[in-house]
Design a protein around this motif. Sequence first.
Motif, PDB file in Angstrom:
ATOM      1  N   SER A  16       0.813  -1.223   0.000  1.00  0.00           N
ATOM      2  CA  SER A  16       0.000   0.000   0.000  1.00  0.00           C
ATOM      3  C   SER A  16       0.843   1.268   0.000  1.00  0.00           C
ATOM      4  N   GLY A  17       2.099   1.147   0.358  1.00  0.00           N
ATOM      5  CA  GLY A  17       2.959   2.336   0.368  1.00  0.00           C
ATOM      6  C   GLY A  17       4.404   1.922   0.413  1.00  0.00           C
ATOM      7  N   ALA A  38      -2.348  -6.126   0.707  1.00  0.00           N
ATOM      8  CA  ALA A  38      -2.268  -5.338   1.940  1.00  0.00           C
ATOM      9  C   ALA A  38      -3.370  -5.818   2.868  1.00  0.00           C
ATOM     10  N   ARG A  40      -5.550  -4.123   4.394  1.00  0.00           N
ATOM     11  CA  ARG A  40      -6.795  -3.481   3.965  1.00  0.00           C
ATOM     12  C   ARG A  40      -6.681  -3.167   2.482  1.00  0.00           C
ATOM     13  N   ASP A  42      -8.590  -1.715   0.509  1.00  0.00           N
ATOM     14  CA  ASP A  42      -8.994  -0.363   0.075  1.00  0.00           C
ATOM     15  C   ASP A  42      -7.814   0.620   0.112  1.00  0.00           C
ATOM     16  N   ARG A  43      -6.801   0.294   0.933  1.00  0.00           N
ATOM     17  CA  ARG A  43      -5.606   1.161   0.980  1.00  0.00           C
ATOM     18  C   ARG A  43      -4.788   1.057  -0.302  1.00  0.00           C
ATOM     19  N   ASP A  45      -6.227   1.116  -3.331  1.00  0.00           N
ATOM     20  CA  ASP A  45      -7.003   1.663  -4.453  1.00  0.00           C
ATOM     21  C   ASP A  45      -6.207   2.679  -5.276  1.00  0.00           C
ATOM     22  N   ASP A  46      -5.567   3.621  -4.591  1.00  0.00           N
ATOM     23  CA  ASP A  46      -4.866   4.693  -5.308  1.00  0.00           C
ATOM     24  C   ASP A  46      -3.687   4.152  -6.120  1.00  0.00           C
ATOM     25  N   SER A  62      -6.779  -8.509  -0.471  1.00  0.00           N
ATOM     26  CA  SER A  62      -6.628  -8.375   0.966  1.00  0.00           C
ATOM     27  C   SER A  62      -5.699  -9.495   1.436  1.00  0.00           C
TER      28      SER A  62
END
Length: 248
Positions: A16-17, A38, A40, A42-43, A45-46, A62
Amino acid sequence: MELQVTGKTALVTGASGGLGAHFAGVLARAGAAVTLGARRADRLDDVVAGLQAAGHRADAVSLDVTDEASVAAVLSQRRFDIVVNNAGISGSGMAIDMPADEWDRVLATNLRGSFLVAQGAARAMRDAGSGGSIVNIASILGLRVAGGVVAYTASKAAVVQMTKALALEWARFGIRVNALCPGYVETPINAGFFASTAGQALISRIPQRRLGQEAELDGPLLLLASDAGSYITGATLAVDGGHLVSTL
Ligand code: NAD
């Protein structure tokens, strides 16, 4: 041999990052269809939307590497050609005061989590007869030590040794397993520390006298992940500006 992974599928954990998101981009730009994991989804998405907008193939799952069921839910359904075991936590605190729970938390993510993901991925590779490449993101702290990160250094040293043991066992399945050991890489999260006096002192001990940049991990990652590294397995590749050979 080019450092390309065209037509391959790849999974990056903890994506996610930080370095995980970066590694997913590197593999996508080199031609892989990338799945980002990840805890989550949804983290993600970007990052996924950014990769797709650039014309790359990317999706999100997930995935909590400490949770056996979560790992099985992903890896019993899908086979990947490339797996980057990136999810990790640093933990902190001096050994003398460290609660056992903190030790367990770091080892559960960095070591047990990496093992579960590698095992699940390897089973699918073996069953498909396809082989594959597993890249475990360890650290130079798996090869030398620093104060205040005892669980982290122990976990990363264990990841290095696990990498070699898995490479030995899984070569027969055409599965390569290698460890990438980054040194200190500049990220938005650590920028504050490295601007401080202590951070500058640390940088002065790196033979190249500077931090690494994320992009300096791209070639090493692709070497291990792609067919350019087809005869490399059980290796430990440090990318650290010479930090491991700093003078004693
Ligand atoms: P980071 O904290 O930005 O990224 C780690 C990622 O792992 C996060 O996205 C986090 O959510 C995820 N994660 C944590 N526990 C998880 C779990 N149970 N399941 C799934 N995901 C989980 O840190 P980073 O600097 O990007 O580090 C990435 C990897 O590189 C780590 O293994 C780290 O030890 C290693 N590393 C980083 C550096 C560096 O300088 N940044 C140096 C050496 C090694």
